[in-house]
Design an enzyme around this catalytic site. Sequence first.
Site, PDB file in Angstrom:
ATOM      1  CB  THR A  87      35.864   7.950  58.151  1.00  0.00           C
ATOM      2  OG1 THR A  87      36.965   8.692  58.676  1.00  0.00           O
ATOM      3  CG2 THR A  87      36.134   6.461  58.351  1.00  0.00           C
ATOM      4  CE  LYS A 162      39.598   7.395  61.178  1.00  0.00           C
ATOM      5  NZ  LYS A 162      38.764   8.509  60.693  1.00  0.00           N
ATOM      6  CE  LYS A 237      31.454   6.825  58.917  1.00  0.00           C
ATOM      7  NZ  LYS A 237      31.665   8.273  58.697  1.00  0.00           N
TER       8      LYS A 237
END
Length: 290
Positions: A87, A162, A237
């Site tokens: 990611t 995502k 994050k």
Amino acid sequence: MKIGFIGLGNMGGPMAANLAAAGHQVHGFDLSADMPAGVSKADSATAAAQDKDAVITMLPNGKILSDVASEIIEVMGKGTAFIDCSTVDVDSARQVAEAATAFGLLAVDAPVSGGVGGATDGTLTFMAGGSAEAFEKAEPLFDIMGQKAVHCGDSGAGQAAKICNNMILGITMIGTCEAFALADKLGLDRQKMFDVVSTSSGYSWSMNAYCPAPGVGPDSPADRGYRPGFASELMLKDLRLSQQAAESSNADTPLGKHAMELYQKFVEEEDGNGKDFSAMLPRFEKRGRA
């Protein structure tokens, strides 16, 4: 298939093990993690990537991905699938895909949802960006490591999906925890709260599948002392990535921004580091109105 797998941490390790258990020849490389069952150790990232049908990366951030990609792209044969399951920011994903495509590789950015449990059980969801040809070559591997793979569009689209998904998740988890804390102060039984909300307009994944209240709803990290299924620092994050993307695309995301700020405070100034992201509930339990 001959598969190279670079990055064998909490997520990458079980993903690689599932590929090996399915009969593929998997060569892995990681700077510190042990080799999973069935995975042969490579001496370097380059060695893991050389002479493979597919190479999968699962790395912490965009800079490390870019550094690793610069090492391995030149040793991968034309037509090799380069599947990045990290990611990272959308710009890094697109830059790596562009470099890989220039060398004749089939690049797919394919971040995952489902956490460590999904990686272990082979029930991850893959959000994939790249050409139709690249997705077609990667899809059989997605079928082993997960339960669903969605081709979201061109390179970078997987990361975009995502980031948007996890911005929703961070926002809804905070709202769910706030609601439970309010219900407590109003004297409402938590189980009754769950019974109402889980079957009415307050329904959400954060409530119904991952309830932050211990002993309520399906088994979740809340029932195990908030040991992480998805750590708060990882949510931070992803929320930071969402705000980086929002800034670069001039998108107004005030709730995403505030969710990021709350998780930043929770992780960096309070006791959230190393706890599941649903541990926001005991945080709100202890707090009064500012």
